[in-house]
Design a protein around this motif. Structure first.
Motif, PDB file in Angstrom:
ATOM      1  N   TYR A   7       0.813  -1.209   0.000  1.00 43.33           N
ATOM      2  CA  TYR A   7       0.000   0.000   0.000  1.00 43.33           C
ATOM      3  C   TYR A   7       0.849   1.264   0.000  1.00 43.33           C
ATOM      4  O   TYR A   7       2.005   1.255   0.400  1.00 43.33           O
ATOM      5  N   CYS A  14      -5.010   4.903   4.098  1.00 35.91           N
ATOM      6  CA  CYS A  14      -4.678   3.586   3.539  1.00 35.91           C
ATOM      7  C   CYS A  14      -3.834   2.771   4.517  1.00 35.91           C
ATOM      8  O   CYS A  14      -3.951   1.545   4.559  1.00 35.91           O
ATOM      9  N   ALA A  18      -4.767  -0.883   5.583  1.00 29.67           N
ATOM     10  CA  ALA A  18      -3.769  -1.925   5.322  1.00 29.67           C
ATOM     11  C   ALA A  18      -3.475  -2.734   6.581  1.00 29.67           C
ATOM     12  O   ALA A  18      -3.351  -3.959   6.528  1.00 29.67           O
ATOM     13  N   GLY A  77      -3.331  -1.360  -2.062  1.00 29.06           N
ATOM     14  CA  GLY A  77      -4.120  -0.240  -1.586  1.00 29.06           C
ATOM     15  C   GLY A  77      -3.497   1.097  -1.922  1.00 29.06           C
ATOM     16  O   GLY A  77      -2.277   1.256  -1.867  1.00 29.06           O
ATOM     17  N   PHE A 106      -7.955  -2.123  -2.593  1.00 23.33           N
ATOM     18  CA  PHE A 106      -8.684  -1.211  -1.730  1.00 23.33           C
ATOM     19  C   PHE A 106      -8.212   0.202  -2.017  1.00 23.33           C
ATOM     20  O   PHE A 106      -7.046   0.441  -2.299  1.00 23.33           O
ATOM     21  N   CYS A 108      -8.804   4.383  -0.861  1.00 29.66           N
ATOM     22  CA  CYS A 108      -9.306   5.332   0.121  1.00 29.66           C
ATOM     23  C   CYS A 108      -9.468   6.694  -0.540  1.00 29.66           C
ATOM     24  O   CYS A 108      -8.627   7.107  -1.344  1.00 29.66           O
TER      25      CYS A 108
END
Length: 158
Positions: A7, A14, A18, A77, A106, A108
């Motif tokens: 990430y 994040c 994470a 991420g 993922f 953010c």
């Protein structure tokens, strides 16, 4: 299943996600860091980040150790900058070739996801993107609710 969480986090959102994911999977974790990163806040943060994202800038990264071949599942991420994955993640993906892997994403953001997930998937062509989640400032907005969303997402992946 050997899992890695990789990430980039500019302001901690994040990193928050994470660490939740890493704990759930008992995964290895790699933080991507920009060499000589300048911290900005307020309007300057969004202006500078948007400029980098639109310009296609790929900043130099601090040294990291990551071998994609060692993992069955890679969870990536990044923050969303101007509707795209952050330039630091683009730098990472341009230097680290990942192919034929199961990938989860993922992202953010502060309310503006845009087409970021689709752009992220394009950067990862040749991989099996099994799941993606977007999180609205998870370190700042109702952490208990965000942790539960992350937990539910992780359960669905396993």
């Amino acid at each position: 299943m050997k899992t890695a969480v990789v990430y980039y986090s500019y302001d901690g959102n994040c990193a928050f996600a994470a660490k939740q994911i890493q704990s759930r999977f008992n995964a290895d974790i790699v933080q991507i860091e920009v060499l000589n990163e300048k911290r900005r806040s307020g309007f300057a943060k969004y202006f500078f980040g948007g400029f980098q994202a639109f310009s296609g800038i790929k900043p130099a990264l601090k040294p990291y150790s990551f071998d994609p071949a060692a993992y069955d599942l890679i969870i990536l991420g990044t923050p969303v900058w101007a509707g795209s994955p952050a330039p630091a993640m683009k730098s990472f993906l341009s230097k680290t070739k990942i192919s034929g892997k199961k990938i989860c994403l993922f992202m953010c953001h502060a309310g503006g996801l845009g087409n970021a997930i689709e752009k992220f998937k394009i950067l990862l062509a040749g991989n099996d993107i099994v799941s993606a989640i977007d999180l609205n400032n998870p370190a700042e907005n109702n952490q208990a609710e965000q942790k539960q969303r992350i937990e539910d997402w992780c359960k669905a992946i396993q």
